[in-house]
Design a protein around this motif. Structure first.
Motif, short mmCIF file in Angstrom:
data_model
loop_
_atom_site.label_atom_id
_atom_site.label_comp_id
_atom_site.label_asym_id
_atom_site.label_seq_id
_atom_site.Cartn_x
_atom_site.Cartn_y
_atom_site.Cartn_z
N UNK A 1 0.85 -1.18 0.00
CA UNK A 1 0.00 0.00 0.00
C UNK A 1 0.89 1.23 0.00
N UNK A 2 0.70 2.12 -0.95
CA UNK A 2 1.44 3.38 -1.00
C UNK A 2 0.65 4.48 -0.34
N UNK A 3 1.29 5.23 0.54
CA UNK A 3 0.59 6.27 1.27
C UNK A 3 1.43 7.54 1.29
N UNK A 4 0.76 8.67 1.19
CA UNK A 4 1.42 9.98 1.21
C UNK A 4 0.90 10.75 2.40
N UNK A 5 1.81 11.28 3.22
CA UNK A 5 1.45 12.02 4.42
C UNK A 5 1.73 13.51 4.19
N UNK A 6 0.75 14.39 4.38
CA UNK A 6 1.00 15.83 4.22
C UNK A 6 1.75 16.40 5.41
N UNK B 1 -1.02 7.71 11.61
CA UNK B 1 -1.77 6.69 12.35
C UNK B 1 -3.04 6.30 11.60
N UNK B 2 -3.71 7.27 10.98
CA UNK B 2 -4.92 6.97 10.21
C UNK B 2 -4.63 6.05 9.04
N UNK B 3 -3.44 6.15 8.47
CA UNK B 3 -3.12 5.35 7.30
C UNK B 3 -2.40 4.05 7.64
N UNK B 4 -1.49 4.09 8.62
CA UNK B 4 -0.74 2.90 8.99
C UNK B 4 -1.61 1.89 9.74
N UNK B 5 -2.49 2.36 10.60
CA UNK B 5 -3.29 1.48 11.44
C UNK B 5 -4.10 0.46 10.65
N UNK B 6 -4.97 0.88 9.72
CA UNK B 6 -5.77 -0.10 9.00
C UNK B 6 -4.94 -0.98 8.07
N UNK B 7 -3.90 -0.41 7.47
CA UNK B 7 -3.08 -1.20 6.54
C UNK B 7 -2.35 -2.32 7.28
N UNK B 8 -1.76 -2.01 8.41
CA UNK B 8 -1.03 -3.02 9.16
C UNK B 8 -1.97 -4.02 9.82
N UNK B 9 -3.14 -3.57 10.26
CA UNK B 9 -4.10 -4.48 10.90
C UNK B 9 -4.63 -5.52 9.91
N UNK C 1 1.63 -4.46 3.51
CA UNK C 1 2.93 -3.81 3.64
C UNK C 1 2.75 -2.35 3.22
N UNK C 2 3.45 -1.43 3.88
CA UNK C 2 3.23 -0.01 3.65
C UNK C 2 4.51 0.64 3.14
N UNK C 3 4.38 1.40 2.06
CA UNK C 3 5.44 2.29 1.59
C UNK C 3 4.90 3.69 1.78
N UNK C 4 5.56 4.46 2.64
CA UNK C 4 5.04 5.76 3.01
C UNK C 4 5.98 6.88 2.57
N UNK C 5 5.39 7.91 1.96
CA UNK C 5 6.15 9.09 1.58
C UNK C 5 5.72 10.23 2.49
#
Length: 98
Positions: free
Chosen positions: A57-62, A71-79, A83-87
Motif C-alpha cells: 500500500x502506497x501512502x502519502x502524508x501531508x 496513524x490513520x493510514x498505517x493502522x488499518x493497513x497493518x491491521x 505492507x506499507x510504503x510511506x512518503x
C-alpha cells in the motif's frame, strides 16, 4: 510534530499524541476480527469468504498533523496485513521515525 504548540489551552501536541495512541489501539482491535465467514448453502457444497491482504500500500502524508495522519493510514493497513510504503512531507520527514 510540525505546527503544533507544546502547551496551549485548545489543541496541542500532547492531545495529538493521545489521539495517535487511541487510533493505533482502535485499529489493533481489527486484527483478530477480520476473518472469513462460512455461508450456508443447500446441498453437498461449502461456501466461504476469505479476506486477504491487498499487498503493498502506497501512502502519502501531508505536512500538517503528520503523526495523526500517519496513524490513520498505517493502522488499518497493518491491521489487515498489508505492507506499507510511506512518503512523508519534505517539511516533516522526521515525524515518521517517531
Amino acid at each position: 510534530d510540525n505546527g503544533n504548540p507544546w502547551k496551549n489551552e485548545g489543541y496541542n501536541a500532547q492531545i495529538d499524541l493521545h489521539l495517535v495512541i487511541q487510533c493505533y489501539r482502535y485499529y489493533a482491535g481489527w486484527a483478530d476480527k477480520l476473518q472469513g465467514k462460512h455461508i450456508p448453502v443447500d446441498g453437498e457444497m461449502m461456501c466461504y469468504t476469505r479476506h486477504e491482504p491487498v499487498g503493498v500500500v502506497g501512502q502519502i502524508i501531508p505536512w500538517n498533523f503528520p503523526l495523526l495522519m500517519q496513524a490513520w493510514k498505517l493502522g488499518p493497513a497493518l491491521a489487515t496485513g498489508c505492507c506499507v510504503v510511506m512518503k512523508t512531507s519534505e517539511k516533516t520527514p522526521l515525524s515518521a521515525l517517531a
